[in-house]
Design an enzyme around this catalytic site. Structure first.
Site, PDB file in Angstrom:
ATOM      1  N   GLY A 112     -25.989  13.299 -68.680  1.00 16.25           N
ATOM      2  CA  GLY A 112     -26.372  12.723 -70.050  1.00 16.25           C
ATOM      3  C   GLY A 112     -24.713  12.630 -70.359  1.00 16.25           C
ATOM      4  CE  LYS A 113     -20.335  15.010 -65.788  1.00 14.72           C
ATOM      5  NZ  LYS A 113     -19.663  16.738 -65.941  1.00 14.72           N
TER       6      LYS A 113
ATOM      7  CB  SER B 292     -24.531  14.466 -55.494  1.00 14.86           C
ATOM      8  OG  SER B 292     -22.335  14.179 -55.077  1.00 14.86           O
TER       9      SER B 292
ATOM     10  CG  LEU C 201     -28.759  13.050 -62.503  1.00 13.50           C
ATOM     11  CD1 LEU C 201     -29.662  13.187 -61.254  1.00 13.50           C
ATOM     12  CD2 LEU C 201     -30.022  12.018 -63.554  1.00 13.50           C
TER      13      LEU C 201
ATOM     14  N   GLY D 197     -23.259  14.513 -61.808  1.00 14.60           N
ATOM     15  CA  GLY D 197     -22.530  14.785 -63.529  1.00 14.60           C
ATOM     16  C   GLY D 197     -23.130  13.696 -64.691  1.00 14.60           C
TER      17      GLY D 197
ATOM     18  CG  LEU E 161     -26.806  17.798 -61.520  1.00 13.18           C
ATOM     19  CD1 LEU E 161     -25.788  18.539 -62.283  1.00 13.18           C
ATOM     20  CD2 LEU E 161     -28.067  18.222 -62.109  1.00 13.18           C
TER      21      LEU E 161
ATOM     22  CE1 TYR F 188     -15.564  18.940 -50.203  1.00 14.22           C
ATOM     23  CE2 TYR F 188     -16.520  21.231 -50.580  1.00 14.22           C
ATOM     24  CZ  TYR F 188     -16.315  19.849 -50.570  1.00 14.22           C
ATOM     25  OH  TYR F 188     -17.902  19.566 -49.921  1.00 14.22           O
TER      26      TYR F 188
END
Length: 347
Positions: A245-246, A236, A243, A241, A238, A53
């Site tokens: 909605g963005k 993950s 989920l 990301g 989401l 990372y």
């Protein structure tokens, strides 16, 4: 905040784990420290990182920066003993990480020493194999996954070497427990079998992708988790990301992961659009934040040891940690299952 035990280790971890992969690119050191301060204040005692990372994007220049940020926070706050710290050794294929050789005795030993130095600690609570050297189906590689090309003896020998090295690291006090990541059912069971036969450290957890759009773990991996006490650390949750909605209607907000990493590792493609819209509609119907709903769903799964959240803003972090207070009704769960039946594998 609720807590679960990692496998059979006796190590207690919060049901929310603070993910760190944006620290060093999307997030500054100061922002990383702010996230850690807030998470601990809210009862999170579990941080997950990796030598690889940050990943947003990956680069040789930023390799190791995330661990450095965590180390400077430990040094500044003195809160090392308040945190269950998980990190990972990179698998095969990253040329700038020890020639891309992957996890074996030499590379694990070198990687642990480097991580300990960056993290400013003398022990790692959970040391994970980031991905198997032999190959796997994660990161959208399922479409080309071919286990028939694997050499069984070679794969087993590598697993035994990893376990033997883990045994040395545990005896030396540098590692408390071992975990896997991006692993298969066969791989996890092979680790368990060899550890039992040879008296070596037992796998405590597996860190695989899990979210409303990708529920592979519900099947044979769930069975293994139940019978063998190997809990899931869901990454993950989401769907990078999606989920939240963005990314609806082709949007890619400035500074978002999709604006940096393109298709979000193959997730941002047309097949996910209909189920994502359906999940967003369920959240709206019931007055739920879509991110909180998606995370709360993950927390209902009986195989879940901890859900790894990742945020680039404090507002996102507050919503994510706040998901622990969201209780989904039977009606919401039933509606989620109907969508899942219609779109069982959109990623």
């Amino acid at each position: 905040m609720k807590f679960n035990t990692l496998g059979r280790t006796g190590i207690s971890v919060s049901q929310i784990c603070l993910g760190t992969m944006t620290w060093g690119t999307q997030n500054s050191e100061e922002e990383a420290h702010e996230q850690m301060n807030y998470a601990v204040e809210k009862g999170v005692n579990f941080f997950d990182t990796a030598e690889l990372y940050p990943t947003t994007p990956l680069s040789a220049e930023t390799y190791g920066h995330t661990e450095q940020f965590i180390g400077s926070w430990f040094e500044k706050t003195g809160k090392r003993k308040d945190v269950v710290l998980a990190t990972k050794v990179a698998g095969h294929g990253r040329s700038y990480i020890r020639g891309g050789e992957g996890a074996d005795a030499k590379n694990m030993t070198l990687a642990v020493e480097a991580s300990l130095k960056r993290l400013k600690t003398d022990y790692i609570d959970l040391y994970q194999i980031h991905w198997p050297n032999r190959g796997h189906f994660h990161f959208r590689q399922n479409w080309h996954y071919d286990p028939f090309k694997q050499d069984r003896a070679k794969a087993a020998a590598n697993i035994l070497e990893i376990l033997e090295t883990a045994g040395t690291l545990v005896r030396d006090g540098k590692v408390r427990a071992i975990g896997l990541s991006n692993e298969t059912t066969w791989g996890i069971q092979k680790y368990l079998t060899l550890s039992e036969q040879k008296g070596l450290p037992r796998v405590a957890s597996v860190q695989n992708e899990y979210n409303l759009l990708y529920r592979h773990f519900d099947l044979d991996l769930a069975e293994l988790s139940h019978h063998e006490d190997v809990g899931l650390l869901a990454y993950s949750p989401l769907a990078a990301g999606i989920l939240s909605g963005k990314y609806q209607n082709g949007e890619k907000p400035s500074g978002s992961r999709a604006s940096i990493n393109g298709d979000l590792g193959g997730r941002l493609q047309p097949l996910q659009e209909a189920p994502t819209k359906a999940y967003l509609e369920i959240a709206a119907k019931h007055g739920l934040d879509p991110s909180a709903m998606a995370l709360a769903f993950c927390l209902t799964r009986r195989f879940m040891a901890s859900v790894i959240i990742g945020a680039t803003t404090m507002d996102q972090l507050k919503i994510d940690i706040g998901a622990t207070d969201v209780k989904l009704s039977h009606e919401v769960l039933d509606e989620i299952e109907k969508v899942h039946r219609q779109y069982p594998m959109p990623l």
